[in-house]
Design an enzyme around this catalytic site. Structure first.
Site, mmCIF file in Angstrom:
data_model
loop_
_atom_site.group_PDB
_atom_site.id
_atom_site.type_symbol
_atom_site.label_atom_id
_atom_site.label_comp_id
_atom_site.label_asym_id
_atom_site.label_seq_id
_atom_site.Cartn_x
_atom_site.Cartn_y
_atom_site.Cartn_z
ATOM 1 N N GLU A 162 115.597 12.570 14.322
ATOM 2 C CA GLU A 162 114.346 12.515 15.066
ATOM 3 C C GLU A 162 113.363 11.596 14.353
ATOM 4 O O GLU A 162 113.121 11.745 13.180
ATOM 5 C CB GLU A 162 113.775 13.943 15.154
ATOM 6 C CG GLU A 162 112.647 14.066 16.129
ATOM 7 C CD GLU A 162 112.935 13.313 17.409
ATOM 8 O OE1 GLU A 162 113.773 13.766 18.186
ATOM 9 O OE2 GLU A 162 112.344 12.229 17.619
ATOM 10 N N LYS A 221 117.909 7.468 8.880
ATOM 11 C CA LYS A 221 116.741 8.329 8.921
ATOM 12 C C LYS A 221 116.055 8.372 7.562
ATOM 13 O O LYS A 221 114.836 8.201 7.448
ATOM 14 C CB LYS A 221 117.165 9.733 9.359
ATOM 15 C CG LYS A 221 116.126 10.801 9.198
ATOM 16 C CD LYS A 221 114.991 10.664 10.185
ATOM 17 C CE LYS A 221 113.849 11.559 9.805
ATOM 18 N NZ LYS A 221 113.123 12.140 10.889
ATOM 19 N N CYS A 277 108.510 15.172 5.606
ATOM 20 C CA CYS A 277 109.644 14.239 5.530
ATOM 21 C C CYS A 277 109.635 13.259 4.362
ATOM 22 O O CYS A 277 110.654 13.116 3.686
ATOM 23 C CB CYS A 277 109.732 13.427 6.815
ATOM 24 S SG CYS A 277 110.435 14.374 8.170
#
Ligand code: UDX
Ligand code: ADP
Length: 463
Positions: A162, A221, A277
């Protein structure tokens, strides 16, 4: 194969908004979001959609549209797994706080629990999609657990990281720069990829849906976040140099950002990046690099984190120094606690570390954040484990009203760039404070000239 029934394990900042948008755009697919946390599921099901557990602009509207039509929130994990053709795993993968890789590696215990539960419950073949950010080669571990503990059902594992940023989650999901789907090259793998591509193709143009092998997808990612974080640490490093020279970091950022090779985004100097993150993903990158013996690669990326820690510490140190080298017993008001505006998420927020430093110096912190509760603030401070919980409680107080929070303060520190801070009646705030009245703008959002004219001593980052 056509996907008709989706289950998402984990109703957090990733799972919640992502499933809401898929439900909005694919009204023929039934989506069930499950979580072990009963209070969280109850909040997602709250009659008043303004009470859902996650604040994101427009999220309540979309959840209100689709809830109990094709979007369901439940604690019945087994039933949702059993019924689904495709399962997203969106559980949290925090940095390990124990054992090997402590402080660096991602803790995959929640992921493993999900895999074991899926293996136990599934009676029919399923596509499993990794949505949480994971270290490279997690798919292999997932596959091994599923294949060795299941009841004979077949599983295809895809990686679909995501890229939404909090605060703009709905917008990012509705028109993503790209959707990345990694899968294996076998015929079944390619079929699974196609099934997920078809879900996104309901609203994302095909040319923006990128398919790769699983490892490239998982690594992309981590690398995307590492590059973004590196830009923030780079401009923050330059902010300190600007403060020592006559340069102004906003001007430098503008000047370099106009070079189309560099570009204008992610060059805002700040008190330091936060969020769930950046730090975690870079630490992951560092950890796997070290595991492969690539020490220079590991050191290179670790420096991004070192710079960020320095930026946070530098901000609190400057407050103490400017307030005549002591903040003991002084009231310092924080405007903002979330790690960025338009979210109620506080994970790794710079505010937590700045507060911790100032409490070490015996300051009393008054706090106003439009979306963060006092309970969350205390949880964040207690998590650092620097001192006893009741000591934290004594030193930090949340207010519902920013003007009350600022009354009789020695200084104000801006920690989050909430738009409303710019609209305040700063004269009124000045009149209610002790003099000299200091403002430390950790986000460079206020108009320094206007504040100085009112009488404030105003300091920002990088000028
Ligand atoms: C990030 C990535 O952007 C997203 O693609 C990924 O899926 C998850 O991690 P997020 O953590 O939600 O998203 O927020 P982001 O907008 O990237 O900001 C991260 C931190 O950097 C925030 O604390 C923000 O305030 C800070 N930041 C960002 C700056 O200090 N300066 C900038 O110029 C940009
Ligand atoms: P993210 O930002 O990655 O979405 P969050 O912490 O907001 O992270 O959300 C993750 C959610 O996953 C939490 O609500 C947590 O309760 C849930 N969760 C973790 N492990 C499991 C599990 N084994 N089964 C169901 N839900 C889980």
């Amino acid at each position: 194969m056509e996907v008709k029934n989706i289950c998402c394990i984990g109703a957090g900042y990733v799972g919640g908004p992502t499933m809401a948008v898929i439900a909005e755009k694919c009204t023929n697919i039934k989506i069930t979001v499950v979580d072990l946390n009963e209070a969280r599921i109850a909040a997602w099901n709250d009659e008043d959609v303004n009470n859902i557990p996650i604040y994101e602009p427009r999220l309540n509207e979309i959840v209100g549209n689709r809830r109990n039509k094709n979007l369901f929130f439940s604690t019945n994990v087994d039933k949702a797994i059993d019924e689904a053709d495709l399962i997203f795993i969106s559980v949290n993968t925090p940095t390990k706080t124990y054992g090997t890789g402590k402080g660096m590696a991602a803790d995959l215990k929640h992921i493993e629990l999900c895999a074991r539960q899926i293996a136990k419950v599934a009676k029919t073949d399923k596509i499993i999609v990794e949505k949480s950010t994971l270290p490279v080669r997690t798919a292999e571990a997932l596959k091994s657990i599923l294949d060795n503990t299941g009841n004979g059902a077949k599983f295809q594992i895809l990686s679909n990281p995501e890229f939404l940023a909090e605060g703009t989650a709905v917008e990012d999901l509705l028109s993503p720069d790209r959707v990345l789907i990694g899968g294996d090259s076998s015929q079944e793998g390619q079929k699974a990829i196609e099934a997920l591509v078809n879900v996104y193709a309901n609203w994302v143009p095909r040319e923006r849906i990128l398919t790769t092998n699983v490892w490239s997808s998982e690594l992309s990612k981590l690398v995307a976040n590492a590059f973004l974080a590196q830009r923030v640490s780079s401009i923050n490093a330059i902010s300190e140099l600007c403060e020592k020279t006559e340069a102004n970091v906003n001007e430098v950022a503008k000047a370099i950002g106009m070079d189309s090779r560099i570009g204008p985004k992610f060059l805002k100097a700040s008190v330091g990046f936060g969020g769930s993150c950046f730090q975690k993903d870079i630490l992951n990158l560092v950890y796997i690099s070290k595991a492969f013996g690539l020490n220079e690669v590991a050191d290179y990326w670790e420096q991004v984190i070192i710079m960020n820690d320095h930026q946070k510490r530098r901000f609190s140190k400057n407050i103490v120094q400017t307030l005549y080298n002591t903040v003991s017993g002084k009231k310092i008001t924080f405007l903002g606690w979330a790690f960025k505006k338009d979210t109620n998420d506080t994970r790794e927020s710079a505010a937590i570390y700045v507060a911790d430093d100032l409490i070490n110096e015996q300051a009393y912190i008054a706090l106003y954040d439009p979306k963060v509760s006092q309970k969350q603030v205390l949880t964040d401070l207690d998590y650092l484990d620097t001192r006893k919980s009741d000591e934290n409680e004594k030193h930090i107080t949340s207010y519902n009203n920013p003007y009350e929070a600022c009354k009789n303060a020695h200084a104000i520190a801006i920690l989050t760039e909430w738009d409303e801070f710019k609209e305040y009646d700063w004269e009124k705030i000045y009149d209610s404070m002790l003099k000299p009245a200091f403002v430390f703008d950790g986000r460079n959002i206020l108009n320094g000239e206007v504040l100085k004219n009112i009488g404030f001593v105003y300091q920002s980052i990088g000028s």
